[in-house]
Every structure is written in structure tokens, then in C-alpha cells.
Design a protein around this motif. Structure first.
Motif, PDB file in Angstrom:
ATOM      1  N   ASN A  23      10.615  98.254 154.508  1.00  0.00           N
ATOM      2  CA  ASN A  23      10.870  97.295 155.573  1.00  0.00           C
ATOM      3  C   ASN A  23      12.370  97.246 155.819  1.00  0.00           C
ATOM      4  OD1 ASN A  23       8.102  96.530 155.624  1.00  0.00           O
ATOM      5  ND2 ASN A  23       8.461  95.081 153.944  1.00  0.00           N
ATOM      6  N   PHE A  25      15.618  95.075 157.578  1.00  0.00           N
ATOM      7  CA  PHE A  25      16.059  93.762 158.035  1.00  0.00           C
ATOM      8  C   PHE A  25      17.443  93.864 158.657  1.00  0.00           C
ATOM      9  CE2 PHE A  25      12.932  92.898 154.813  1.00  0.00           C
ATOM     10  CZ  PHE A  25      12.285  91.751 155.233  1.00  0.00           C
ATOM     11  N   ASN A  26      17.640  93.101 159.719  1.00  0.00           N
ATOM     12  CA  ASN A  26      18.965  92.828 160.255  1.00  0.00           C
ATOM     13  C   ASN A  26      19.167  91.326 160.100  1.00  0.00           C
ATOM     14  OD1 ASN A  26      19.116  95.185 163.090  1.00  0.00           O
ATOM     15  ND2 ASN A  26      19.188  95.511 160.895  1.00  0.00           N
ATOM     16  N   SER A  28      18.221  87.954 158.762  1.00  0.00           N
ATOM     17  CA  SER A  28      16.931  87.463 158.266  1.00  0.00           C
ATOM     18  C   SER A  28      15.750  88.005 159.077  1.00  0.00           C
ATOM     19  CB  SER A  28      16.905  85.929 158.304  1.00  0.00           C
ATOM     20  OG  SER A  28      17.112  85.458 159.632  1.00  0.00           O
ATOM     21  N   ASP A  29      16.024  88.803 160.102  1.00  0.00           N
ATOM     22  CA  ASP A  29      14.966  89.332 160.970  1.00  0.00           C
ATOM     23  C   ASP A  29      14.453  90.666 160.434  1.00  0.00           C
ATOM     24  OD1 ASP A  29      15.295  87.184 162.724  1.00  0.00           O
ATOM     25  OD2 ASP A  29      16.837  88.251 163.875  1.00  0.00           O
ATOM     26  N   ARG A  30      13.124  90.743 160.261  1.00  0.00           N
ATOM     27  CA  ARG A  30      12.525  92.018 159.881  1.00  0.00           C
ATOM     28  C   ARG A  30      12.287  92.821 161.160  1.00  0.00           C
ATOM     29  NH1 ARG A  30       7.449  91.927 155.972  1.00  0.00           N
ATOM     30  NH2 ARG A  30       6.538  90.799 157.733  1.00  0.00           N
ATOM     31  N   GLU A  33       8.753  97.424 159.966  1.00  0.00           N
ATOM     32  CA  GLU A  33       7.844  97.087 158.871  1.00  0.00           C
ATOM     33  C   GLU A  33       6.983  98.288 158.501  1.00  0.00           C
ATOM     34  OE1 GLU A  33       4.459  93.674 157.788  1.00  0.00           O
ATOM     35  OE2 GLU A  33       5.310  93.822 159.808  1.00  0.00           O
ATOM     36  N   THR A 103      15.466  93.810 147.756  1.00  0.00           N
ATOM     37  CA  THR A 103      16.171  94.024 149.018  1.00  0.00           C
ATOM     38  C   THR A 103      17.563  94.565 148.709  1.00  0.00           C
ATOM     39  OG1 THR A 103      14.959  92.217 150.078  1.00  0.00           O
ATOM     40  CG2 THR A 103      16.983  92.945 151.137  1.00  0.00           C
TER      41      THR A 103
END
Length: 370
Positions: A23, A25-26, A28-30, A33, A103
Motif C-alpha cells: 500500500n 501513502f501520501n 495520511s491518505d492511502r 492499495e 510503514t
């Protein structure tokens, strides 16, 4: 250990299939996926300040002809903004469970390319392949410097300082301790991470970021096992249990320190009985120790005795193991090895995972000398 169900532990003791996706992320936005992840490697080492480093190739099929190849700061995979979360999925019969490996901060994109097809006279991107190299989140603290020297007061909570310096979640995995003396954290490259690592030592262990994105302290003491490693038919163990090295077995510790006014403080701890007695056939093996955190005679006496206890209480040695993949295992976990000629329990110091069905693990095992 990484988060998991009880059923998964049973599945990992038998035959199973596994695959890895990622996955993206930028912030907190995924933004992506369950993307295919190829030729990947994940290496963790408790001895490093930035404990875990990895690499792999993200393979993404485009449905609208757009490219994932980043250009400078532009693009969801730009190392100026991207975080990746590798996820291992385990399948066995009708069972399926996914385990997040953590992460990580993307540090570089060593290569990237698009596959192009012609449709209605136009060239369109059918797929993108983007190589990424990434680091565990200790890198965020390592990059974030002090603008000027910062000062911690004597007697403040070490965990409180950890939260203040990192601005991240902290899991209190050991008992809190007080910073024993006035401490100035230097404004230098990597100085904030150095401060955090020193606070880990004050708390009796190593400060690391776990797979949940929180700081925790891995204690120096090897506790009870929380995981079992399976050796299997193709597994190997490089066991040096028959090797004995006395160079680091000290039976005398001499400490030299200064109090808050610069007056010298001295402390000595010795083994006076048993096979390691300073008066016995082993003789005297002296270690010298100092710390700018020690400011009183009581702290000096306690410190040298603690160093002596660590030395004579056990001799630690590393065992190299190649065993079946267990995605639940993290550095710092205490694991036991099954299917081996003798019981083996130790703290996980290194892990190397890849496309292979086997993983490499270094266990630090203690041999009692008392």
C-alpha cells in the motif's frame, strides 16, 4: 510481534502459501492499495539507528493510461512524499490473513519505466514499474534536526522526553526511568536520533520504531519466548555454542565520573567468590566505564555493579538461522527454535526477508556463567 490472530500462529506451524503486496501513502491518505511488489527485500538490524531498510519494485497496471513514474516532487511515488506499507498475505486451505510489515519512508527511486501501447493512434501507458528503496520511521527523527542545543532537566521522565523529542506515539514496554542528570542534546546532523537512542539506554534497552509506527524499548535482558521458529528440512543453523570467548567476561569494573561541580567520583565492583573470583585461577579482567549521566556516588556504585552483573551473569553469542518465513517476527522479539538438536532461545537481533520461502534470523543467546 506483529499484530495477528491466534489462528494464524497455528497456520504458520504447517504448510501455507504467501504473497506480498504494498500500500502507498501520501501523508495520511492511502493513494494506492494492494499493488504488486516484486524482487523485494526487507532487512532489519537492531544494531542500526535506522533499524530496517528495504527495497522492491512496484508494478502497477494502468486503467486510464496514466503513468506512476515520479518526476521530482510530482507523483504519488515521489520519494519527497511517499510511504509504503508492505503486506504479507498467508493462505492455507480456506484460511487467509494479511499481516502488515510496517510503514516505511521512501528514500529514493533508483529506476522507473513505463510500458506503452498504441490505442486509436495514441500511445498510452499500460503499466508502470517503479523501484523504491525505503527506511523504517527512525529516519524521520534522524532527518529532523535541532535548531539549537536542547536541554533536559535532571529527574524528568525518560519516556516523556522520548515523546517530546520524536512527536510520535510511544509504547511503554519497560518501566519508566528518570533522566539522572542535566543533559544537553546537541544540534548536529542526526542529533535528535542520537538523543532518542541514548534515552533508550537510560531505559535499559534499545529504542526502535515497531511495525505499528510507535517507539518502543527493546530490553537488553532476554525474556521468555513469544514466538517459535521452524527449522524444516532446508533450514540451517550456524551454532557457535561450543565457542567460549573470555575477552568480554569482566570480573572487575572501574568507573570514573564527575559530579555536577566537576569533582571526580570513583567506583569499583568486583567478583570475590566463585569460579570468576578476582582471587581465583581466572585472575582479574578489568573493564573501565564512565557516563556523563552519573553525578552521585550512589549512581556510580549502582552503575558499575550493573555492568559487572551483565558481564558475569551471562555470555551472549549470536546464532545464525535460516528457517521458514514467519511474518509475525520483529527485531527484539524473543524466539525459540524447534526441530533443533537442543533447546535454543534468544533475542532476535537481525531478520532478512525476501521472495524466498526461507528467512535469515540472528538470535542472541545467553550462556550462564554463574
Amino acid at each position: 510481534m506483529r499484530q495477528h490472530s491466534d489462528e494464524l500462529v497455528d497456520v504458520l506451524s504447517g504448510s501455507f502459501e504467501r504473497e506480498l503486496s504494498v500500500n502507498v501513502f501520501n501523508g495520511s491518505d492511502r493513494v494506492l492499495e494492494d499493488v504488486r511488489f516484486e524482487s523485494w527485500q526487507l532487512d532489519a538490524d537492531l544494531e542500526r539507528g535506522i533499524c530496517t531498510q528495504g527495497s522492491g519494485t512496484i508494478v502497477h497496471s494502468s486503467v486510464d493510461g496514466s503513468s506512476l513514474v515520479p518526476v521530482g516532487t510530482v507523483g504519488v511515488l515521489s520519494p519527497f512524499r511517499a510511504r509504503v506499507e508492505p503486506v504479507m498475505t498467508i493462505r492455507a486451505g480456506g484460511f487467509m490473513e494479511s499481516v502488515s510489515l510496517g510503514t516505511f519512508r521512501v528514500g529514493s527511486v533508483p529506476f522507473a519505466s513505463d510500458s506503452v501501447v498504441t490505442y486509436d493512434g495514441r500511445e498510452m501507458v499500460s503499466a508502470s514499474r517503479v523501484g523504491v528503496k525505503f527506511d523504517s520511521l527512525e529516519a524521520d527523527v534522524e532527518r529532523w534536526g535541532f535548531q539549537s542545543p536542547e536541554q533536559s532537566r535532571a529527574g524528568v521522565s525518560a519516556f516523556g522526553e522520548l515523546r517530546r523529542l520524536t512527536g510520535m506515539a510511544v509504547e511503554e514496554t519497560v518501566a519508566d526511568a528518570l533522566v539522572p542528570a542535566l543533559k544537553v542534546w546537541e544540534a548536529k546532523q542526526g542529533g535528535r536520533l542520537d538523543a532518542v537512542l541514548e534515552l533508550g539506554r537510560v531505559l535499559g534497552g534499545s529504542a526502535v520504531v515497531n511495525s505499528r509506527g510507535a517507539w518502543e524499548i527493546i530490553p537488553d535482558v532476554i525474556g521468555a519466548p513469544v514466538a517459535t521458529l521452524r527449522l524444516g528440512a532446508e533450514g540451517t543453523v550456524i551454532d557457535v555454542a561450543d565457542e567460549i570467548d573470555t575477552d568480554t567476561v569482566y570480573n572487575e569494573v572501574v568507573g570514573t565520573f564527575e559530579d555536577a561541580k566537576g569533582k571526580p567520583i570513583f567506583a569499583v565492583a568486583r567478583v570475590n567468590t566463585g569460579p570468576l573470583s578476582v582471587d581465583g585461577p581466572y585472575g582479574v579482567n578489568t573493564r573501565y566505564w564512565s557516563s556523563d549521566l552519573v553525578k552521585t556516588q550512589a549512581q556510580a556504585n549502582s552503575g558499575v555493579q550493573s555492568i559487572l552483573d551483565q558481564s558475569v551473569g551471562s555470555q551472549q553469542y549470536d546464532v545464525q538461522i535460516q528457517c521458514h518465513v514467519n511474518p509475525l517476527l520483529e527485531i527484539g522479539d524473543v524466539a525459540q527454535l524447534s526441530d533443533w538438536k537442543r533447546p535454543l532461545v534468544g533475542q532476535v537481533r537481525k531478520i532478512s526477508l525476501s521472495n524466498s520461502p526461507l528467512m535469515s534470523v540472528t538470535l542472541r543467546v545467553a550462556r550462564s556463567l554463574t
